[in-house]
Design a protein around this motif. Structure first.
Motif: not given
Length: 142
Positions: A5-6, A8, A11, A14-15
Motif C-alpha cells: 500500500r502507498a 497515507r 493515498e 491520489l484520492d
C-alpha cells in the motif's frame, strides 16, 4: 504477491478530487497552449510546418492546431478520452519521427538532444495510453 500500500500522504493525494484533472492538465497543457499559440499566429504556424518539410504547410498547420486543441479538450473533459489520447499519441509519434530523426544525424550535440527529445516523446505517448486506460477502467467500475 500483493502490492504494498502507498503511504497515507500518497493515498490522500491520489484520492483528492482534483488530482486526476491536474495530472491530465500537466500531460496535455503544452499541446493546448501550442495549439492556441499557433491559432493566434497563423503565419508562424505555417512557417513551422514548412520548416519541417510538411507540404502543403497550411493544411498541416490547420491539422496540427485542430489536434492540439481538440485532443487536450477531450482528455480534460473526461469524455472520449481514448480518442483525444489517440489523436495526441499518433500526432506525437509522427512529430517525433519528423522533427527528431536522430538516426539520420551525425554524432554530436544536435543528435544527442534529438535523441533525448525523441524518447521523451515516447514517454508522452505512454502517458496518453495510461490516461485512456485509467479512464476506461474507471468507466468499467462505475
Amino acid at each position: 504477491m500483493t502490492a504494498a500500500r502507498a503511504p497515507r500522504l500518497v493515498e490522500a493525494i491520489l484520492d483528492w478530487r482534483w488530482t486526476g484533472f491536474l495530472a491530465r492538465l500537466a500531460l496535455v497543457g503544452a499541446y493546448l497552449l501550442g495549439g492556441i499559440v499557433k491559432a493566434s499566429d497563423w503565419t508562424a504556424a505555417v512557417a513551422e510546418q514548412a520548416h519541417f518539410g510538411m507540404h502543403p504547410p497550411a493544411v498541416w498547420a490547420a491539422l496540427t492546431i485542430a489536434i492540439e486543441i481538440v485532443g487536450p479538450l477531450l482528455i480534460l473533459s473526461g469524455r472520449l478520452v481514448w480518442l483525444g489520447a489517440g489523436m495526441l499519441g499518433v500526432f506525437t509519434l509522427f512529430a517525433a519521427i519528423t522533427a527528431n530523426a536522430f538516426w539520420a544525424m551525425p554524432a554530436g550535440q544536435e543528435r544527442f538532444m534529438a535523441t533525448n527529445t525523441f524518447f521523451e516523446h515516447l514517454g508522452l505517448i505512454g502517458g496518453f495510453v495510461l490516461a485512456a486506460m485509467v479512464t476506461e477502467l474507471d468507466a468499467r467500475r462505475a
